[in-house]
Design a protein around this motif. Sequence first.
Motif, PDB file in Angstrom:
ATOM      1  N   ARG A 116      60.158  22.360  56.273  1.00  0.00           N
ATOM      2  CA  ARG A 116      61.288  21.517  55.477  1.00  0.00           C
ATOM      3  C   ARG A 116      60.893  19.724  55.883  1.00  0.00           C
ATOM      4  NH1 ARG A 116      65.715  22.411  52.193  1.00  0.00           N
ATOM      5  NH2 ARG A 116      66.867  20.912  53.103  1.00  0.00           N
TER       6      ARG A 116
ATOM      7  N   LYS B  77      68.570  25.404  57.429  1.00  0.00           N
ATOM      8  CA  LYS B  77      67.843  25.780  56.264  1.00  0.00           C
ATOM      9  C   LYS B  77      66.234  25.951  56.072  1.00  0.00           C
ATOM     10  CE  LYS B  77      69.663  23.888  52.200  1.00  0.00           C
ATOM     11  NZ  LYS B  77      69.903  22.740  51.123  1.00  0.00           N
ATOM     12  N   ASP B  79      64.350  27.070  53.015  1.00  0.00           N
ATOM     13  CA  ASP B  79      63.620  27.152  52.118  1.00  0.00           C
ATOM     14  C   ASP B  79      63.261  25.555  51.324  1.00  0.00           C
ATOM     15  OD1 ASP B  79      66.502  26.927  52.373  1.00  0.00           O
ATOM     16  OD2 ASP B  79      66.704  27.056  49.839  1.00  0.00           O
ATOM     17  N   LEU B  80      62.070  25.678  50.866  1.00  0.00           N
ATOM     18  CA  LEU B  80      61.547  24.339  50.297  1.00  0.00           C
ATOM     19  C   LEU B  80      61.856  24.327  48.743  1.00  0.00           C
ATOM     20  CD1 LEU B  80      57.980  24.929  51.955  1.00  0.00           C
ATOM     21  CD2 LEU B  80      59.824  23.485  52.758  1.00  0.00           C
ATOM     22  N   ASP B  81      63.099  23.701  48.708  1.00  0.00           N
ATOM     23  CA  ASP B  81      63.692  23.627  47.397  1.00  0.00           C
ATOM     24  C   ASP B  81      63.542  22.444  46.583  1.00  0.00           C
ATOM     25  OD1 ASP B  81      65.410  22.450  48.818  1.00  0.00           O
ATOM     26  OD2 ASP B  81      67.025  23.732  48.634  1.00  0.00           O
ATOM     27  N   VAL B  82      64.016  22.346  45.285  1.00  0.00           N
ATOM     28  CA  VAL B  82      63.852  21.347  44.558  1.00  0.00           C
ATOM     29  C   VAL B  82      64.521  20.172  44.991  1.00  0.00           C
ATOM     30  CG1 VAL B  82      64.206  20.184  42.014  1.00  0.00           C
ATOM     31  CG2 VAL B  82      63.311  22.465  42.477  1.00  0.00           C
ATOM     32  N   ARG B  83      65.795  20.626  45.548  1.00  0.00           N
ATOM     33  CA  ARG B  83      66.747  19.147  46.091  1.00  0.00           C
ATOM     34  C   ARG B  83      65.968  18.460  47.364  1.00  0.00           C
ATOM     35  NH1 ARG B  83      72.452  20.606  48.368  1.00  0.00           N
ATOM     36  NH2 ARG B  83      71.834  18.657  49.249  1.00  0.00           N
ATOM     37  N   LEU B  84      65.148  19.207  48.013  1.00  0.00           N
ATOM     38  CA  LEU B  84      64.447  18.602  49.115  1.00  0.00           C
ATOM     39  C   LEU B  84      63.403  17.816  48.650  1.00  0.00           C
ATOM     40  CD1 LEU B  84      64.074  18.751  52.519  1.00  0.00           C
ATOM     41  CD2 LEU B  84      62.064  20.252  51.699  1.00  0.00           C
TER      42      LEU B  84
END
Lengths: 141, 139
Positions: A116, B77, B79-84
């Motif tokens: 991340r 966390k 997950d590589l999500d849209v928020r990031l």
Amino acid sequence: MEKVLLPLLGGILIGTSSSIILYTLGRITGISGILSVVFNPKIQSNHWKISFFMGLIGGGFLLRVVSPDLFDYSIGKSESLITILSAGFLVGLGTRLGNGCTSGHGVCGLPRLSPRSIIATLTFMAVAILTVIAKKMVVAL
Amino acid sequence: MKVHVVSFIAGLIFSIGLVISGMTNPDVVIGFLDITGEWNYSLAFVMAGAVTLNFFSFKYILKRKPILSPEHLLPTKKDLDVRLILGATLFGIGWGLLGICPGPGIVNLSLGTQEILLFMLALIFGLFIHDFLLRKRDD
């Protein structure tokens, strides 16, 4: 000296500070997270962030007294009010949305090889570079 | 009490690191980000110094318990999500516009100029807007 040794020494101090926090408190040093707690200190276990924030502020004032030459620059002097406010707003909103900034994702996330943080750092670096170039082109018009 | 003393000292060290490295000077930051101009590579050494040190020290530190806390509290966390991505993008735009990220913003409050105060007020407003919107969505 100015372009290599001082930046390297500064980086080592930043690393030392975040290592101290991990070694003693077991926490990641994320300045955007620290800032959000200072203005919304609900959780007791987050109160160390207020002291860290005081240290950051204190360091700024201390250095200004000891070595004013280090502050031989101005911020946003030639910028419009709207640029200054948008910049601040986007930094605040973006770092909260993305859970971190240069410190949390960069200084602390990269050494942990957190996927991340690697993605976040690559993204904000690339976007910041594009923003600077785009702004230069707009100003040149 | 120990926690607060340690945190304050760590904050001081962080602050001094930011100033002497050039991170608090927006001209240096913009000069580093502007790869089409006369590139000021100095900030690469800041990142290299901090990341290399932490790469080795974190490995050592994470093998033992923290001395003032029962356990390490690291981000969980994955997950590589849209928020990031969206968050990092907005932050990148803001950083590129003025050359100031959160740490240097706080340290530069000692300049006491109108511009830095307005920048920091807008930044805090951005933090609040996020928390406000998210709470709304969770309700």
